[in-house]
Scaffold this motif. Structure first.
Motif, short mmCIF file in Angstrom:
data_model
loop_
_atom_site.label_atom_id
_atom_site.label_comp_id
_atom_site.label_asym_id
_atom_site.label_seq_id
_atom_site.Cartn_x
_atom_site.Cartn_y
_atom_site.Cartn_z
N GLY A 1 -76.27 -30.94 -26.34
CA GLY A 1 -76.82 -31.69 -25.22
C GLY A 1 -78.26 -31.32 -24.99
O GLY A 1 -78.76 -30.32 -25.55
N TYR A 2 -78.96 -32.10 -24.18
CA TYR A 2 -80.36 -31.79 -23.88
C TYR A 2 -80.75 -32.39 -22.53
O TYR A 2 -80.13 -33.33 -22.04
CB TYR A 2 -81.30 -32.31 -24.97
CG TYR A 2 -81.38 -33.82 -25.09
CD1 TYR A 2 -82.22 -34.57 -24.26
CD2 TYR A 2 -80.64 -34.52 -26.04
CE1 TYR A 2 -82.31 -35.95 -24.37
CE2 TYR A 2 -80.72 -35.89 -26.17
CZ TYR A 2 -81.56 -36.61 -25.32
OH TYR A 2 -81.62 -37.98 -25.43
N ILE A 3 -81.78 -31.81 -21.95
CA ILE A 3 -82.41 -32.37 -20.75
C ILE A 3 -83.91 -32.33 -20.96
O ILE A 3 -84.47 -31.29 -21.34
CB ILE A 3 -82.05 -31.60 -19.46
CG1 ILE A 3 -80.54 -31.56 -19.24
CG2 ILE A 3 -82.74 -32.25 -18.26
CD1 ILE A 3 -80.12 -30.74 -18.03
N SER A 4 -84.55 -33.45 -20.70
CA SER A 4 -86.01 -33.54 -20.75
C SER A 4 -86.54 -33.52 -19.32
O SER A 4 -85.99 -34.18 -18.42
CB SER A 4 -86.43 -34.84 -21.45
OG SER A 4 -87.83 -35.02 -21.37
N VAL B 1 -70.92 -22.88 -15.75
CA VAL B 1 -71.95 -22.33 -16.63
C VAL B 1 -71.37 -21.19 -17.47
O VAL B 1 -71.60 -21.12 -18.69
CB VAL B 1 -73.16 -21.86 -15.81
CG1 VAL B 1 -74.16 -21.13 -16.72
CG2 VAL B 1 -73.83 -23.04 -15.12
N SER B 2 -70.58 -20.32 -16.84
CA SER B 2 -69.97 -19.21 -17.58
C SER B 2 -69.01 -19.73 -18.65
O SER B 2 -68.96 -19.20 -19.77
CB SER B 2 -69.22 -18.30 -16.61
OG SER B 2 -70.10 -17.67 -15.71
N ARG B 3 -68.27 -20.78 -18.31
CA ARG B 3 -67.35 -21.36 -19.28
C ARG B 3 -68.10 -21.91 -20.49
O ARG B 3 -67.66 -21.74 -21.64
CB ARG B 3 -66.54 -22.46 -18.61
CG ARG B 3 -65.45 -23.08 -19.49
CD ARG B 3 -64.66 -24.08 -18.71
NE ARG B 3 -63.68 -24.76 -19.55
CZ ARG B 3 -62.89 -25.74 -19.12
NH1 ARG B 3 -62.95 -26.16 -17.87
NH2 ARG B 3 -62.03 -26.32 -19.94
N PHE C 1 -85.28 -28.85 -23.00
CA PHE C 1 -84.32 -27.76 -23.12
C PHE C 1 -83.06 -28.31 -23.79
O PHE C 1 -82.58 -29.39 -23.41
CB PHE C 1 -83.97 -27.18 -21.76
CG PHE C 1 -85.08 -26.39 -21.12
CD1 PHE C 1 -85.02 -25.01 -21.08
CD2 PHE C 1 -86.17 -27.03 -20.56
CE1 PHE C 1 -86.04 -24.27 -20.48
CE2 PHE C 1 -87.20 -26.31 -19.96
CZ PHE C 1 -87.13 -24.92 -19.92
N ILE C 2 -82.55 -27.58 -24.77
CA ILE C 2 -81.38 -28.04 -25.50
C ILE C 2 -80.26 -27.01 -25.43
O ILE C 2 -80.50 -25.81 -25.26
CB ILE C 2 -81.70 -28.35 -26.98
CG1 ILE C 2 -82.10 -27.07 -27.73
CG2 ILE C 2 -82.78 -29.43 -27.09
CD1 ILE C 2 -82.19 -27.25 -29.24
N ALA D 1 -75.40 -25.58 -17.72
CA ALA D 1 -76.01 -24.42 -18.36
C ALA D 1 -77.47 -24.69 -18.72
O ALA D 1 -78.35 -23.83 -18.53
CB ALA D 1 -75.23 -24.03 -19.62
N VAL D 2 -77.74 -25.89 -19.22
CA VAL D 2 -79.12 -26.25 -19.57
C VAL D 2 -79.99 -26.26 -18.33
O VAL D 2 -81.09 -25.66 -18.31
CB VAL D 2 -79.17 -27.62 -20.27
CG1 VAL D 2 -80.62 -28.04 -20.51
CG2 VAL D 2 -78.40 -27.59 -21.59
N ASN D 3 -79.53 -26.90 -17.27
CA ASN D 3 -80.37 -27.00 -16.08
C ASN D 3 -80.56 -25.65 -15.39
O ASN D 3 -81.62 -25.37 -14.83
CB ASN D 3 -79.79 -28.01 -15.10
CG ASN D 3 -80.79 -28.41 -14.04
OD1 ASN D 3 -81.92 -28.79 -14.36
ND2 ASN D 3 -80.40 -28.31 -12.77
N THR D 4 -79.53 -24.80 -15.43
CA THR D 4 -79.68 -23.47 -14.86
C THR D 4 -80.78 -22.69 -15.57
O THR D 4 -81.61 -22.02 -14.94
CB THR D 4 -78.35 -22.70 -14.95
OG1 THR D 4 -77.37 -23.37 -14.16
CG2 THR D 4 -78.50 -21.27 -14.43
N ALA D 5 -80.81 -22.78 -16.89
CA ALA D 5 -81.85 -22.09 -17.66
C ALA D 5 -83.23 -22.66 -17.33
O ALA D 5 -84.21 -21.91 -17.19
CB ALA D 5 -81.57 -22.22 -19.15
N ALA D 6 -83.32 -23.98 -17.20
CA ALA D 6 -84.60 -24.60 -16.88
C ALA D 6 -85.06 -24.20 -15.48
O ALA D 6 -86.24 -23.89 -15.26
CB ALA D 6 -84.50 -26.11 -17.00
N LEU D 7 -84.13 -24.21 -14.53
CA LEU D 7 -84.47 -23.80 -13.16
C LEU D 7 -85.06 -22.39 -13.14
O LEU D 7 -86.07 -22.13 -12.49
CB LEU D 7 -83.20 -23.82 -12.29
CG LEU D 7 -82.82 -25.14 -11.62
CD1 LEU D 7 -81.37 -25.09 -11.16
CD2 LEU D 7 -83.74 -25.38 -10.43
#
Length: 356
Positions: A226-229, A161-163, A216-217, A258-264
């Motif tokens: 990228g994106y996750i719905s 995620v940091s990368r 989330f994009i 990174a996307v999923n961490t933000a959504a979580l």
């Protein structure tokens, strides 16, 4: 399942008539059988009766919905070959009665029934109707009240995620309508590598159910990477389903993490209890979880696909991603065949999902 590969406004009281007759005033399927025409009615059944974390996929466009005048509820399915492929199990107050009606309906058409993503609580419904039921995979879920990225077990995930952030990735929650064009462009690039998209067992973007999803994009310099719905999940473990996810092939490592961490973090802050990662075929197989009705040869086949089935379905890749998040629950999911287990019926599941 994750494919890495109609604003329904249901609030506002009881749905008085979940069913509408087919064109011409009477169903082609008999005087007591109708097709559901109202997605909002289907959603009400899901909210009230579903204990399947992927149940929202029942609202995908392209699905058919069976109803019976005497028994409230809905059976969601697709036709493939000489099979009716059911998603999950009947959703309603008496699923066993509705399943009997649907099985009779299929038989009257000269078709057999095969159901995929049945839950442990659905097994007795199917075996009571004479079905053969085998475990075919598992679903994975994280308890958001206990989830943390702290500790040594998440070092690699935090580093990814940091990368991604160091590469300029920015994650935001957006509306689909405002980004539909960029998403369509990304999908076209994604499909050049992956081939055809999966259907039926993965979610969608757009259509009448879009208002209920969260999107989330990840962007880099304003360009979509990228994106996750996420779709709502109901039942004993309510929350959100990590559903459709895609990334540009040239996106830096860690974009999806990174996307999923933000959504979580967003869902946990809102008080959502669970994040579900959905169904992965041929994983989590355990003889102790099989029903006595299970077919021995199908159990052997599922085991072979678990170790050698990468050409059929990339289960190992999906499982590795889901395990990164240390799921708290691994729940068995089942396939159910009207009568005996059938290889042709199982193949129709993959055809309905656009995987063959």
């Amino acid at each position: 399942m994750i494919d890495t590969g109609s604003g329904i406004r249901a609030g506002g009281g009881v749905v008085r008539s979940p069913y509408q007759a087919s064109e011409g005033g009477r169903s082609r399927m008999g005087p007591n059988v109708v097709e559901t025409r109202s997605p909002s009615a289907t959603l009400e059944f899901l909210k009230e009766y579903s204990d399947n974390p992927s149940a929202f996929l029942a609202l995908n466009t392209g699905n058919r919905r069976f109803g019976c005048r005497e028994v409230p509820g809905v059976v969601v399915y697709r036709e493939s070959g000489r099979h009716l492929v059911v998603f999950g199990a009947p959703f309603g107050p008496d699923p066993a009665a509705l399943l009997r009606r649907f099985t009779d309906h299929a038989a009257a058409r000269g078709a057999r029934v095969v159901a995929i993503q049945a839950q442990a609580g659905d097994v007795d419904t199917y075996t009571g109707a004479g079905y053969t039921v085998n475990q075919v995979g598992a679903s994975y879920a994280v308890d958001l009240s206990r989830f943390t990225l702290r500790g040594s077990r998440f070092v690699r995930l935090r580093n990814k995620v940091s990368r991604a952030h160091r590469a300029g990735v920015r994650v935001t929650e957006v509306s689909f309508a405002e980004h539909a064009g960029a998403i369509a462009d990304l999908d076209r690039v994604w499909l050049r590598d992956k081939g055809k998209p999966l259907e039926f067992l993965v979610g969608q973007l757009g259509g009448p159910a879009q208002d209920h999803r969260r999107l989330f994009i990840a962007t880099i310099g304003g360009d979509l990477a990228g994106y996750i719905s996420y779709s709502p999940a109901y039942g004993a473990r309510p929350g959100w389903l990590h559903d459709l996810s895609r990334r540009r092939p040239d996106a830096p490592p860690g974009v999806m993490e990174a996307v999923n961490t933000a959504a979580l973090a967003t869902f946990a802050a809102e008080g959502a209890p669970w994040l579900h990662f959905g169904f992965t075929p041929f994983t989590g197989l355990d003889p102790a979880l099989e029903d006595p009705s299970a077919s021995r040869w199908f159990r052997w086949l599922a085991g072979q696909l678990a170790t050698r089935g990468a050409a059929v379905y990339p289960a190992a890749t999906q499982l590795a991603y889901k395990r990164k998040w240390a799921p708290h629950v691994v729940a068995p999911e089942y396939v159910a065949f009207s009568g005996r287990a059938s290889l042709s019926g199982f193949l129709q599941v993959f055809r309905a999902a656009n995987a063959l």
